[in-house]
Design a protein around this motif. Structure first.
Motif, short mmCIF file in Angstrom:
data_model
loop_
_atom_site.label_atom_id
_atom_site.label_comp_id
_atom_site.label_asym_id
_atom_site.label_seq_id
_atom_site.Cartn_x
_atom_site.Cartn_y
_atom_site.Cartn_z
N THR A 100 -7.08 -3.41 -2.75
CA THR A 100 -7.37 -2.91 -1.39
C THR A 100 -8.62 -3.58 -0.81
O THR A 100 -8.67 -3.88 0.38
CB THR A 100 -7.55 -1.39 -1.41
N GLU A 101 -9.62 -3.83 -1.64
CA GLU A 101 -10.82 -4.51 -1.15
C GLU A 101 -10.53 -5.95 -0.76
O GLU A 101 -11.09 -6.47 0.22
CB GLU A 101 -11.92 -4.45 -2.21
N GLN A 102 -9.65 -6.60 -1.51
CA GLN A 102 -9.36 -8.01 -1.27
C GLN A 102 -8.43 -8.20 -0.07
O GLN A 102 -8.62 -9.12 0.73
CB GLN A 102 -8.72 -8.62 -2.51
N PHE A 103 -7.43 -7.30 0.07
CA PHE A 103 -6.40 -7.53 1.08
C PHE A 103 -6.27 -6.41 2.11
O PHE A 103 -5.44 -6.50 3.01
CB PHE A 103 -5.04 -7.74 0.39
N GLY A 104 -7.06 -5.36 1.97
CA GLY A 104 -7.11 -4.31 3.00
C GLY A 104 -6.09 -3.21 2.84
O GLY A 104 -6.24 -2.14 3.45
N ARG A 105 -5.06 -3.40 2.04
CA ARG A 105 -4.03 -2.37 1.88
C ARG A 105 -3.15 -2.75 0.69
O ARG A 105 -3.26 -3.84 0.14
CB ARG A 105 -3.17 -2.26 3.13
N ILE A 106 -2.27 -1.83 0.31
CA ILE A 106 -1.21 -2.08 -0.68
C ILE A 106 0.08 -1.55 -0.07
O ILE A 106 0.16 -0.37 0.29
CB ILE A 106 -1.49 -1.38 -2.02
N ALA A 138 0.60 5.61 -10.34
CA ALA A 138 0.93 6.51 -9.24
C ALA A 138 -0.32 7.26 -8.75
O ALA A 138 -0.53 7.41 -7.53
CB ALA A 138 2.01 7.50 -9.67
N ARG A 139 -1.14 7.74 -9.67
CA ARG A 139 -2.35 8.47 -9.27
C ARG A 139 -3.33 7.58 -8.51
O ARG A 139 -4.06 8.05 -7.63
CB ARG A 139 -3.04 9.05 -10.52
N ALA A 140 -3.34 6.29 -8.85
CA ALA A 140 -4.25 5.37 -8.17
C ALA A 140 -3.76 5.02 -6.77
O ALA A 140 -4.55 4.98 -5.81
CB ALA A 140 -4.44 4.11 -9.00
N VAL A 141 -2.46 4.76 -6.62
CA VAL A 141 -1.97 4.19 -5.36
C VAL A 141 -1.51 5.23 -4.34
O VAL A 141 -1.57 4.97 -3.13
CB VAL A 141 -0.84 3.18 -5.64
N LEU A 142 -1.06 6.39 -4.78
CA LEU A 142 -0.55 7.36 -3.80
C LEU A 142 -1.60 7.80 -2.79
O LEU A 142 -1.28 7.96 -1.59
CB LEU A 142 0.07 8.56 -4.52
N PRO A 143 -2.87 8.02 -3.18
CA PRO A 143 -3.87 8.32 -2.14
C PRO A 143 -4.02 7.18 -1.13
O PRO A 143 -4.26 7.44 0.06
CB PRO A 143 -5.16 8.52 -2.95
N VAL A 144 -3.87 5.94 -1.58
CA VAL A 144 -3.92 4.80 -0.66
C VAL A 144 -2.74 4.86 0.31
O VAL A 144 -2.89 4.67 1.53
CB VAL A 144 -3.91 3.47 -1.44
N GLN A 151 -3.00 5.28 4.44
CA GLN A 151 -2.49 4.27 5.38
C GLN A 151 -1.16 4.67 6.02
O GLN A 151 -0.70 4.04 6.97
CB GLN A 151 -2.34 2.91 4.67
N GLY A 152 -0.53 5.73 5.46
CA GLY A 152 0.67 6.28 6.08
C GLY A 152 1.97 5.63 5.67
O GLY A 152 3.04 5.98 6.20
N HIS A 153 1.96 4.73 4.72
CA HIS A 153 3.19 4.10 4.27
C HIS A 153 2.97 3.49 2.89
O HIS A 153 1.83 3.30 2.45
CB HIS A 153 3.63 2.99 5.24
N GLY A 154 4.08 3.18 2.23
CA GLY A 154 4.01 2.52 0.92
C GLY A 154 5.27 2.77 0.11
O GLY A 154 5.99 3.75 0.35
#
Length: 351
Positions: free
Chosen positions: A79-85, A123-129, A133-136
Motif C-alpha cells: 500500500t505504501e509503494q502503490f497506494g492500494r491493493i 485476510a486480516r491484513a488486507v480486508l481493512p484495506v 478503499q471500498g473495493h477489493g
C-alpha cells in the motif's frame, strides 16, 4: 464490477514456484502490478524479472506467511509503494504425507500454520484495506480436498476444509460491502513442485495423483476470478465429479479415494523420512511445473479412477431416480395420529 487488471495492484503469496509463479506471469501479461511474496528471495527475484520483461511493475517482499507480522509488513509495503491493493491471492501452501499418529507434531502443526493461518493472516491484513478503499478481491487457493478428503494427508485436508469454510464466513460478513469479494479456488491435482517439496513419513515416495492438470489452468482461473469474482471454482473435472459423487455416496467415495491415494499418490519405491520444505524452504524446484504429467501412468490407478467414475455415474442416476419418483401415499394410520406423536423417521446410509 469486473476488475480491470491493466492498472490493478495484485499481491500473491507463494509466488516463488508452481501456481503462484504461473499466476504472477499471467497477471503481468495483463498489465497488472504484482507484489510477490514467499520465503525464497532468489526465486522471487527470478519471477520479478520475468514479470518486468512482460512490461509490468514487480516488487519482491520476502514473507513467511506463518508470521502475522511479516504478512502485515507485506500488506503495508504494497500500500505504501502503490497506494492500494486491488487483488490479494492467498496461495502459499505445503503438504505432508504420513499416518496421522506417526508424523512429527511440529511438522503437522506447521502445515496448519502455513496453509490455514497463513490465509487468515492475509485476510486480516488486507480486508481493512479493502474496507477503507471500498473495493477489493480476496482469492483463496484451496483444493478439491476441501470437499473430499484423502488418507495420509490429514493436516493438508483439514487446512483446505477450513479455508473453504473461512471463505463462506467472510462472504457473509462482507454482504454490506458489495464491491469486496471473496473467492475460493478448488484445484484437482496440479502439475507443480508441491509433491517434490512435501514432507513424507509414509516410507514410500510421493507423486502427483492422476489425472494431473497444468498449473497454467489454475493460474488462469485465479486471473479470471480477479476480473469477475465468483464464490467457488473447481479446476479440473475430476475434482468437480468427486465432490458430486461424495455428496451422493460418501462411504463408497471414501473407500475408492483411499485406494486411489494408496496406488496413485504413493509409489512402491522407498523414501526416507523427510520434513520437506515445511519447516525451512528448499532451494530446489522453483519452476512452475513439477514434471508430473510426464510420469508413466499406472494401469491399476487408472482402473480405479475409471471405476470411481462408473460407480459415481450409477450413484448419481440412482439419486436422480429417488428424487424424481412420486412420493408414496401416506398410510391411513399416520393421517389419524397427531404429528407430535408420530415416531421419528430414521434414514439409513446406503453407501
Amino acid at each position: 464490477m469486473p476488475q480491470k487488471l491493466s492498472d490493478a495492484v495484485v499481491v500473491l503469496t507463494g509466488a516463488s514456484s508452481g501456481i503462484g509463479r504461473a499466476a504472477a506471469r499471467m497477471f503481468a501479461d495483463r498489465g497488472a502490478t504484482v507484489v510477490l511474496a514467499a520465503r525464497r528471495t532468489e526465486a522471487l527475484e527470478e519471477v520479478a524479472t520475468e514479470c518486468r520483461n512482460a512490461g509490468a511493475n514487480a516488487l519482491v517482499v520476502q514473507t513467511d506467511v506463518r508470521d502475522e507480522d511479516q504478512v502485515r509488513h507485506l500488506c503495508r509495503t504494497a500500500t505504501e509503494q502503490f497506494g492500494r491493493i486491488d487483488v490479494w491471492v492467498n496461495n502459499a501452501g505445503v503438504a505432508l504425507f504420513g499416518r496421522f499418529e506417526e508424523v512429527p507434531r511440529d511438522v503437522y502443526d506447521n502445515v496448519i500454520k502455513t496453509n490455514l493461518f497463513g490465509y487468515i493472516h492475509g485476510a486480516r491484513a488486507v480486508l481493512p484495506v479493502f474496507r477503507e478503499q471500498g473495493h477489493g478481491v480476496l482469492i483463496n487457493n484451496a483444493s478439491m480436498v476441501a470437499y473430499v478428503g484423502q488418507p495420509y494427508t490429514s493436516a493438508y485436508v483439514a487446512s483446505k476444509h477450513a479455508i473453504r469454510g473461512l471463505g463462506e464466513s467472510l462472504r457473509m460478513e462482507l454482504m454490506d460491502a458489495r464491491d469486496i469479494h471473496v473467492s475460493t479456488v478448488l484445484p484437482a491435482t496440479i502439475d507443480t513442485p508441491l509433491f517434490h517439496h512435501a514432507a513424507n513419513y509414509t516410507g514410500r515416495a510421493a507423486k502427483g495423483m492422476e489425472p494431473i492438470y497444468p498449473a497454467e489452468l489454475c493460474a488462469a482461473t485465479i486471473v479470471q476470478m480477479a476480473e469477475r469474482p465468483m464464490r467457488e471454482a473447481f479446476v479440473g473435472n475430476s475434482g468437480r465429479m468427486l465432490a458430486k459423487f461424495h455428496a451422493v455416496a460418501p462411504g463408497l467415495t471414501e473407500r475408492l479415494m483411499s485406494r486411489m491415494v494408496d496406488r496413485n499418490h504413493l509409489r512402491d519405491t522407498p523414501a526416507p523420512p523427510s520434513a520437506g520444505n515445511i519447516l525451512d524452504p528448499m532451494p530446489e524446484w522453483t519452476g512452475v511445473s513439477g514434471n508430473w504429467r510426464h510420469e508413466p501412468s499406472d494401469a491399476r490407478a487408472r482402473g480405479i479412477g475409471i471405476g470411481l467414475l462408473g460407480v459415481g455415474a450409477v450413484a448419481l442416476a440412482y439419486a436422480g431416480w429417488r428424487i424424481a419418483r412420486p412420493a408414496p401415499p401416506e398410510p391411513r394410520w399416520k393421517r389419524a395420529v397427531p404429528v407430535h406423536f408420530r415416531p421419528a423417521r430414521h434414514r439409513h446410509a446406503w453407501f
